[in-house]
Enzyme design. Structure first.
Site, PDB file in Angstrom:
ATOM      1  N   ARG A  29       1.087  -9.205  -9.835  1.00  0.00           N
ATOM      2  CA  ARG A  29       2.188 -10.165  -9.846  1.00  0.00           C
ATOM      3  C   ARG A  29       1.751 -11.525 -10.384  1.00  0.00           C
ATOM      4  O   ARG A  29       2.522 -12.200 -11.063  1.00  0.00           O
ATOM      5  CB  ARG A  29       2.772 -10.296  -8.434  1.00  0.00           C
ATOM      6  CG  ARG A  29       3.572  -9.048  -8.003  1.00  0.00           C
ATOM      7  CD  ARG A  29       3.779  -8.992  -6.500  1.00  0.00           C
ATOM      8  NE  ARG A  29       4.667  -7.908  -6.086  1.00  0.00           N
ATOM      9  CZ  ARG A  29       4.301  -6.633  -5.978  1.00  0.00           C
ATOM     10  NH1 ARG A  29       3.046  -6.275  -6.253  1.00  0.00           N
ATOM     11  NH2 ARG A  29       5.171  -5.717  -5.590  1.00  0.00           N
ATOM     12  N   ARG A 125       4.718  10.998 -12.664  1.00  0.00           N
ATOM     13  CA  ARG A 125       5.437  10.308 -11.590  1.00  0.00           C
ATOM     14  C   ARG A 125       6.830   9.871 -12.037  1.00  0.00           C
ATOM     15  O   ARG A 125       7.005   9.242 -13.080  1.00  0.00           O
ATOM     16  CB  ARG A 125       4.624   9.095 -11.123  1.00  0.00           C
ATOM     17  CG  ARG A 125       3.264   9.473 -10.574  1.00  0.00           C
ATOM     18  CD  ARG A 125       2.401   8.275 -10.252  1.00  0.00           C
ATOM     19  NE  ARG A 125       2.934   7.512  -9.134  1.00  0.00           N
ATOM     20  CZ  ARG A 125       2.367   6.420  -8.643  1.00  0.00           C
ATOM     21  NH1 ARG A 125       1.247   5.950  -9.204  1.00  0.00           N
ATOM     22  NH2 ARG A 125       2.892   5.779  -7.620  1.00  0.00           N
ATOM     23  N   ASP A 322      -0.246   3.259   1.438  1.00  0.00           N
ATOM     24  CA  ASP A 322      -1.405   3.669   0.648  1.00  0.00           C
ATOM     25  C   ASP A 322      -2.624   4.007   1.502  1.00  0.00           C
ATOM     26  O   ASP A 322      -3.630   4.492   0.970  1.00  0.00           O
ATOM     27  CB  ASP A 322      -1.784   2.563  -0.350  1.00  0.00           C
ATOM     28  CG  ASP A 322      -0.781   2.441  -1.478  1.00  0.00           C
ATOM     29  OD1 ASP A 322      -0.229   3.476  -1.891  1.00  0.00           O
ATOM     30  OD2 ASP A 322      -0.548   1.311  -1.940  1.00  0.00           O
ATOM     31  N   LYS A 349       3.112   9.924  -5.241  1.00  0.00           N
ATOM     32  CA  LYS A 349       2.130   8.910  -5.610  1.00  0.00           C
ATOM     33  C   LYS A 349       1.291   9.438  -6.777  1.00  0.00           C
ATOM     34  O   LYS A 349       1.729  10.305  -7.532  1.00  0.00           O
ATOM     35  CB  LYS A 349       1.268   8.572  -4.387  1.00  0.00           C
ATOM     36  CG  LYS A 349       2.000   7.755  -3.328  1.00  0.00           C
ATOM     37  CD  LYS A 349       2.204   6.323  -3.806  1.00  0.00           C
ATOM     38  CE  LYS A 349       2.713   5.421  -2.729  1.00  0.00           C
ATOM     39  NZ  LYS A 349       2.790   4.005  -3.174  1.00  0.00           N
ATOM     40  N   ARG A 353      -0.055  13.318  -2.234  1.00  0.00           N
ATOM     41  CA  ARG A 353      -1.144  12.973  -1.313  1.00  0.00           C
ATOM     42  C   ARG A 353      -1.107  13.786  -0.029  1.00  0.00           C
ATOM     43  O   ARG A 353      -2.147  14.021   0.587  1.00  0.00           O
ATOM     44  CB  ARG A 353      -1.122  11.469  -1.013  1.00  0.00           C
ATOM     45  CG  ARG A 353      -1.653  10.642  -2.179  1.00  0.00           C
ATOM     46  CD  ARG A 353      -1.680   9.159  -1.867  1.00  0.00           C
ATOM     47  NE  ARG A 353      -2.313   8.440  -2.978  1.00  0.00           N
ATOM     48  CZ  ARG A 353      -2.192   7.134  -3.177  1.00  0.00           C
ATOM     49  NH1 ARG A 353      -1.475   6.398  -2.354  1.00  0.00           N
ATOM     50  NH2 ARG A 353      -2.798   6.560  -4.205  1.00  0.00           N
ATOM     51  N   ARG A 398      -7.404   6.873  -4.269  1.00  0.00           N
ATOM     52  CA  ARG A 398      -7.467   6.792  -2.808  1.00  0.00           C
ATOM     53  C   ARG A 398      -7.904   8.124  -2.191  1.00  0.00           C
ATOM     54  O   ARG A 398      -8.577   8.142  -1.155  1.00  0.00           O
ATOM     55  CB  ARG A 398      -6.127   6.319  -2.249  1.00  0.00           C
ATOM     56  CG  ARG A 398      -5.727   4.962  -2.817  1.00  0.00           C
ATOM     57  CD  ARG A 398      -4.718   4.234  -1.978  1.00  0.00           C
ATOM     58  NE  ARG A 398      -4.149   3.122  -2.732  1.00  0.00           N
ATOM     59  CZ  ARG A 398      -4.728   1.941  -2.894  1.00  0.00           C
ATOM     60  NH1 ARG A 398      -5.906   1.715  -2.351  1.00  0.00           N
ATOM     61  NH2 ARG A 398      -4.131   0.988  -3.601  1.00  0.00           N
TER      62      ARG A 398
END
Length: 443
Positions: A29, A125, A322, A349, A353, A398
């Site tokens: 951002r 996605r 997350d 994601k 996941r 992750r």
């Protein structure tokens, strides 16, 4: 394809101090909003992983001047709201869903055309959750079946403000609509069933936008007044709680550990994992609480010890969406069951996941049930899981880091293939854990 192996820790646990890498959400951002300001924004502590670098390249392609001036320090000379230019080439966002969806909002508010591409994972996605409201504002989208990348976005001559009710609490959806609303006349409003991460609102206010938020009657309502002149800022990016989570969990599940993770962002809409870990008996103390760039920050001292199973409140899912993969690792070493429901968003994601974690945990010898909207992990009360397995990271950073943390507490090493994806969010992950005493090798 990189392979990383985590070996069981011998001795008295992890010890030492690390500094969390810059928050990925805030880093994205700061680059985007700097591009929309009139003048030069200075950023320090920027996460320099591949995802954020992809956003920096995209912002430059849209007309801003982006310069790296040192480690984690960057400047962005913006073009003002409404000043973005049409890129000459496709915008490649790599693995970054946040970068792609938020930049689609920026482009959708400008009378330009841009094509978005990404890696194999991002290209799977769906983008429908942001293209649907952005289409109502006048933007036109052409993508692959199912609303997938590559996708070309053409913004209208004048974006129309909307009042949009989102079916899910999603910071990406909310942010994409608000960013398109920046260049629309009038007020654009997003309503969501509960509050999602508020980094966009916090930072837009810092840049001078008129943003209001209110929560009540079961909804979170955020509005922005369009066509402001944003002023350049000096941004200090706080540490990423999602990245800090891996060292925190590693310390908790390894007896004798005493680790301090410095500069962790503690925004209550991001720090849900730490609440759940404390409910499991995790010893996590916050030291030196302070504000950095409008965000609460602190240093976490974490000590290893026994954990017990719990129920992760579905109402808090947005504040830790997350972190569920690494929560599964803590749950695997806890006493009893840990239930995680209301997290079906994890199926779209970087990977599914839920399915990938369930399969990997079972391969490592952990008992786990899969649900449509989550999973229940049955911990062995501190007894090391078997390990001795190879996990395909499925292009998901992750997932990769979570199973490497599990390998430190397993009876046998855990190998993770496709681990190069860790560089998208936490390039120093391996070095940080090695510095705390872990044995992790790359092949």
């Amino acid at each position: 394809m990189a392979t990383i192996i985590a070996h069981p820790l011998t001795g008295s646990g992890l010890s030492g101090t690390i500094t969390a890498p810059g928050d990925k959400s805030v880093s994205h951002r700061s680059l985007m909003f700097g591009a929309l300001a009139v003048g030069q924004t200075r950023i320090s502590g920027l996460l320099e992983g591949e995802d954020v670098r992809a956003t920096a390249n995209a912002v430059a392609a849209l007309g801003a001047t982006v310069v790296r001036t040192g480690e984690g320090t960057w400047t962005v000379d913006g073009v003002g709201v409404g000043g973005l230019s049409e890129p000459e080439k496709a915008l490649d966002l790599g693995n970054s869903g946040t970068g792609a969806r938020l930049l689609m909002g920026l482009v959708a508010g400008h009378p330009i055309t841009a094509t978005f591409t990404g890696d194999a994972s991002l290209s799977k996605r769906p983008m429908n959750r942001v293209t649907e409201p952005l289409s109502r504002m006048g933007a036109v989208f052409h993508g692959r079946e199912g609303g997938r990348l590559p996708m070309t976005v053409t913004g209208p001559d004048l974006a129309m403000p909307i009042d949009y009710t989102s079916p899910v609490a999603s910071a990406q959806v909310k942010s994409a609509v608000l960013l398109a609303g920046l260049n629309a006349p009038g007020v654009t409003t997003v309503r969501e069933p509960k509050p999602s991460r508020d980094h966009t609102e916090n930072m837009l206010r810092q840049f001078g936008a008129d943003v209001t938020s209110r929560t009540g009657d079961g909804t979170n309502v955020v509005s922005i007044t369009g066509q402001p002149e944003l002023s350049p800022q000096t941004i200090v990016v706080p540490g990423d709680p999602s990245s800090a989570a891996f060292a925190v969990v590693a310390a908790l599940i390894l007896p004798g550990s005493d680790v301090t993770v410095c500069n962790v962002g503690l925004n209550p809409l991001r720090a849900g994992l730490f609440e759940v870990l404390r409910a499991m008996g995790g010893r996590i103390d916050v030291l030196g609480e302070r504000l950095e760039g409008g965000e609460p920050v602190g240093d976490l001292r974490v000590r290893g010890g026994a954990l017990k199973g719990t129920i992760a409140p579905p109402a808090n899912a947005a504040s830790m969406i997350d972190e569920y993969p690494v929560l599964c690792v803590a749950a695997a070493l806890a006493e009893g069951a840990t239930e995680m429901r209301g997290i079906e968003e994890l199926r779209v994601k970087e990977s599914d996941r839920i399915a990938v974690m369930v399969a990997g945990l079972r391969a490592a010898g952990v008992e786990v049930e899969e649900h449509d909207d989550g999973m229940t992990v049955h911990g062995a009360g501190g007894k090391p899981p078997a390990g001795g397995c190879s996990i395909d990271a499925s292009h998901d950073h992750r997932i990769a880091m979570s199973f490497l943390v599990l390998g430190l507490a397993a009876a046998q090493p855990v190998e993770v293939t496709g681990a190069e994806t860790i560089a998208t969010s936490y390039p120093a992950f391996t070095a940080h854990l090695q510095g705390l005493g872990a044995t992790i090798e790359t092949r």
